[in-house]
Design a protein around this motif. Structure first.
Motif, PDB file in Angstrom:
ATOM      1  N   ASP A   1       0.824  -1.220   0.000  1.00 47.18           N
ATOM      2  CA  ASP A   1       0.000   0.000   0.000  1.00 47.18           C
ATOM      3  C   ASP A   1       0.857   1.268   0.000  1.00 47.18           C
ATOM      4  O   ASP A   1       2.090   1.214   0.029  1.00 47.18           O
TER       5      ASP A   1
ATOM      6  N   ASN B   1       1.426   3.471   2.249  1.00 41.39           N
ATOM      7  CA  ASN B   1       2.286   3.655   3.412  1.00 41.39           C
ATOM      8  C   ASN B   1       3.655   3.032   3.179  1.00 41.39           C
ATOM      9  O   ASN B   1       4.693   3.633   3.468  1.00 41.39           O
TER      10      ASN B   1
ATOM     11  N   PRO C   1      -4.130   9.619   9.421  1.00 40.03           N
ATOM     12  CA  PRO C   1      -3.978   8.336   8.725  1.00 40.03           C
ATOM     13  C   PRO C   1      -2.525   7.903   8.548  1.00 40.03           C
ATOM     14  O   PRO C   1      -2.213   7.171   7.612  1.00 40.03           O
TER      15      PRO C   1
ATOM     16  N   SER D   1       0.537   3.927  10.268  1.00 43.05           N
ATOM     17  CA  SER D   1       1.138   2.830   9.518  1.00 43.05           C
ATOM     18  C   SER D   1       2.397   3.288   8.782  1.00 43.05           C
ATOM     19  O   SER D   1       3.381   2.550   8.701  1.00 43.05           O
TER      20      SER D   1
ATOM     21  N   ASP E   1      -9.631  11.935   2.518  1.00 41.38           N
ATOM     22  CA  ASP E   1      -9.910  11.238   1.252  1.00 41.38           C
ATOM     23  C   ASP E   1     -10.273  12.258   0.175  1.00 41.38           C
ATOM     24  O   ASP E   1     -11.106  13.141   0.387  1.00 41.38           O
TER      25      ASP E   1
ATOM     26  N   THR F   1      -5.520  10.187   2.384  1.00 45.80           N
ATOM     27  CA  THR F   1      -5.854   8.887   2.968  1.00 45.80           C
ATOM     28  C   THR F   1      -6.075   7.822   1.893  1.00 45.80           C
ATOM     29  O   THR F   1      -5.589   6.690   2.014  1.00 45.80           O
ATOM     30  N   ASP F   2      -6.798   8.167   0.823  1.00 49.46           N
ATOM     31  CA  ASP F   2      -7.088   7.177  -0.200  1.00 49.46           C
ATOM     32  C   ASP F   2      -5.822   6.731  -0.919  1.00 49.46           C
ATOM     33  O   ASP F   2      -5.700   5.559  -1.304  1.00 49.46           O
TER      34      ASP F   2
ATOM     35  N   LEU G   1      -2.822   6.559   0.461  1.00 48.98           N
ATOM     36  CA  LEU G   1      -2.109   5.682   1.389  1.00 48.98           C
ATOM     37  C   LEU G   1      -2.710   4.277   1.416  1.00 48.98           C
ATOM     38  O   LEU G   1      -2.020   3.302   1.743  1.00 48.98           O
ATOM     39  N   HIS G   2      -3.993   4.165   1.059  1.00 47.15           N
ATOM     40  CA  HIS G   2      -4.662   2.857   1.067  1.00 47.15           C
ATOM     41  C   HIS G   2      -4.640   2.160  -0.291  1.00 47.15           C
ATOM     42  O   HIS G   2      -4.993   0.978  -0.385  1.00 47.15           O
ATOM     43  N   GLN G   3      -4.256   2.873  -1.351  1.00 46.84           N
ATOM     44  CA  GLN G   3      -4.121   2.226  -2.658  1.00 46.84           C
ATOM     45  C   GLN G   3      -2.993   1.197  -2.619  1.00 46.84           C
ATOM     46  O   GLN G   3      -2.092   1.283  -1.777  1.00 46.84           O
ATOM     47  N   THR G   4      -3.029   0.241  -3.546  1.00 45.16           N
ATOM     48  CA  THR G   4      -1.987  -0.780  -3.589  1.00 45.16           C
ATOM     49  C   THR G   4      -1.352  -0.847  -4.981  1.00 45.16           C
ATOM     50  O   THR G   4      -1.951  -0.420  -5.978  1.00 45.16           O
TER      51      THR G   4
END
Length: 573
Positions: free
Chosen positions: A13, A15, A37, A40, A111, A170-171, A173-176
């Motif tokens: 992700d 992070n 956020p 992590s 986000d 935030t979005d 940081l959560h993407q992969t």
């Protein structure tokens, strides 16, 4: 099936991508306060070998990041949460900009799809940081992260150093993304180092003109500041001073580039030196309030300034007689080379050198007469002398001295002796109060071989006093000495006619609780506290705490009527 277990195809992700990017570009330390956020991100950074120093308040963490940038020459990193965390971090970012130190603030943000709808801790952070930064960028997609990291790290140290900002929604940081794609993105991340103006050098004719001016001067002076310290120019400065025999004057954080005890040091004759010099070479220092803007009446109206600065804009602003644009170390190398071909030296018997030397001896003699007295209850001079002697006895590597406060910092500038470069951190160009504990932590992390000694006014200390817990948590070799005189400048300073109205029984705006037990604060976290009010008590506490190299607070009781209101450096010599 092979592809399914190939770690290069594993999804990671934002992070992890951010942490990998910082590690890839050489980041070794990070300061901050975690939470949604970015928790992590901090943990991932630690796992990749980056030391994370967690604070209680983003303001102190930001001051630490700014000072770390100055001490190491690498951008100090501050990590904050979104919204209020970002706003609190602006104290450190703006401090870095004004002091021209390299720093990068990284903040999480809301986000992107929810921006404008009242999302959690929502703020247009890019717009908020723009007045306080050289560059502000947002990673709008996970694939942007490596290039954004490269850009802010490079820009922070390019040209005149300063603060930069990286926004991580935030979005994002959560993407992969796959590990292999991250490796390719890191390889191709653009380098912006071509923008670094450290390669700028003055023309040969300008160097020749500078040396000619000095050669013909009757009363030349060399002034240097923390820009020269940042440039690691101490070797070139030493050669310049000792080859020419020209007296020198450091700004407060320039102290130590050459020892304060050097025979050509003019600090104790500051008023004479700047008031009568006819040519002044100013290296890595700005002609701002600290140097009276280079204007009469403090300076002669006929003085010719040779200004050495990395920033052409700074030289254009100040309009010196001669401007030399370039890195302080490199410009001094060129000046020394030019002098070598046709040497000159004022010599000890030169009238200007003799005049400076005599004034220095007279002023030092008067100050030593004051310092030699053991005044109890303590004034500012007696404990300052004892602290000076203890620091000098510590030898080399010399402790890093951190100082803030009004009277405490002013008196300390005159009394405490710097013998090594980059061993003094104080309120700086902006006169920022509250920097003390953050600076202490940065110094302990950046220079682990040195003891760190803070000499703080009680007001300056209490801006960030809770960070003594951070000292204990990381077991940093920091001794904090608090000059406790009961308030800002020393308690109630009002005239009787000012004590009126319906709230006249309230404490004065300058007053704190009398006899505050600051030494007990660090004890709550397992550190060592001392309260002292006599010379022997202070000497014992300093000896014990310096030897232990453990977190300590020494609460020094000062006569509340010993201080005076102070907002600028006091120069009475």
């Amino acid at each position: 099936m092979a592809d399914a277990v190939n770690p290069r195809n594993a999804q990671i992700d934002g992070n992890v991508v951010a942490a990998k990017s910082f590690a890839h570009f050489g980041v070794t330390h990070m300061f901050g306060v975690v939470g949604i956020p970015v928790t992590s991100l901090a943990n991932r950074a630690v796992a990749l070998g980056i030391r994370f120093i967690a604070f209680h308040n983003e303001q102190s963490a930001g001051y630490a990041a700014s000072a770390y940038g100055y001490l190491t020459g690498k951008p100090g990193l501050l990590l904050t949460v979104s919204g209020p965390g970002c706003v609190h971090g602006l104290a450190g970012l703006s401090n870095a900009m004004v002091n021209t130190w390299p720093m990068v603030m990284i903040s999480g943000s809301c986000d992107q799809k929810d921006f404008g709808r009242g999302d959690f801790q929502e703020l247009d952070q890019i717009e908020a940081v723009k007045p306080f930064s050289k560059l502000a960028v947002k990673a709008k997609d996970i694939k942007d992260i490596p290039n954004c990291v490269a850009e802010v790290l490079d820009r922070a140290v390019s040209g005149r150093p300063g603060g930069c900002y990286l926004d991580l929604p935030t979005d994002v940081l959560h993407q992969t993304i796959s590990e292999s794609e991250v490796e390719e993105l890191l390889k191709s991340a653009k380098s912006h180092k071509s923008e670094v103006s450290i390669g700028l050098t003055p023309k040969t004719s300008e160097i020749e003109q500078a040396v000619s001016l000095l050669r013909e001067a009757k009363k030349p002076l060399i002034v240097f500041g923390k820009g020269a310290a940042y440039a690691r120019a101490e070797g070139e400065l030493k050669k310049f001073v000792e080859t020419t025999g020209i007296p020198f004057l450091p700004t407060p954080m320039g102290k130590g580039l050459l020892p304060d005890t050097h025979e050509l040091a003019a600090s104790a004759a500051r008023s004479l030196a700047i008031g009568q010099c006819d040519v002044a070479v100013v290296v890595g220092a700005r002609l701002n309030w600290l140097l009276h803007f280079g204007e009469p009446p403090k300076w002669s109206k006929d003085v010719k300034f040779i200004l050495v600065d990395i920033s052409e804009e700074e030289i254009q602003l100040r309009k010196p007689y001669l401007g030399l644009v370039g890195d302080a170390k490199k410009v001094l190398e060129l000046i020394n080379k030019e002098i070598k071909d046709d040497p000159f030296c004022l010599g000890k018997n030169h009238p200007w050198v003799e005049a400076i030397s005599k004034k220095v001896k007279d002023n030092v003699s008067r100050m030593e007469a004051q310092l030699s007295k053991d005044v109890v209850p303590f004034n500012f001079m007696t404990p300052m002398r004892i602290i000076r002697d203890a620091i000098l006895e510590a030898g080399s590597p010399a402790p890093v001295l951190v100082s803030e406060g009004a009277n405490t910092m002013d008196v300390g500038r005159a009394v405490l002796v710097q013998t090594e470069p980059r061993t003094r951190l104080d309120a700086g160009t902006w006169g920022t109060m509250g920097v003390g504990l953050g600076y202490c932590i940065a110094a302990a992390v950046a220079s682990p071989d040195r003891l760190v000694v803070a000499v703080e006014g009680d007001s300056g200390f209490t801006f960030s006093a809770i960070e003594v817990e951070t000292l204990v948590r990381y077991q940093l070799p920091v001794v904090v000495i608090v000059f406790n005189n009961g308030g800002v400048y020393g308690g109630d300073r009002r005239n009787p006619e000012e004590i009126t109205g319906p709230h006249k029984d309230d404490p004065a705006p300058t007053s704190f609780v009398p006899g505050a037990a600051y030494h007990t604060l660090i004890g709550a976290f397992g550190g060592k506290g001392y309260i002292v009010g006599t010379p022997d008590e202070l000497k014992s506490a300093l000896s014990e705490s310096f030897a232990a190299r453990k977190p300590a607070v020494i609460n020094v009781t000062i006569d509340p009527f010993a201080g005076a209101e102070s907002g600028r450096m006091q120069h009475k010599n």
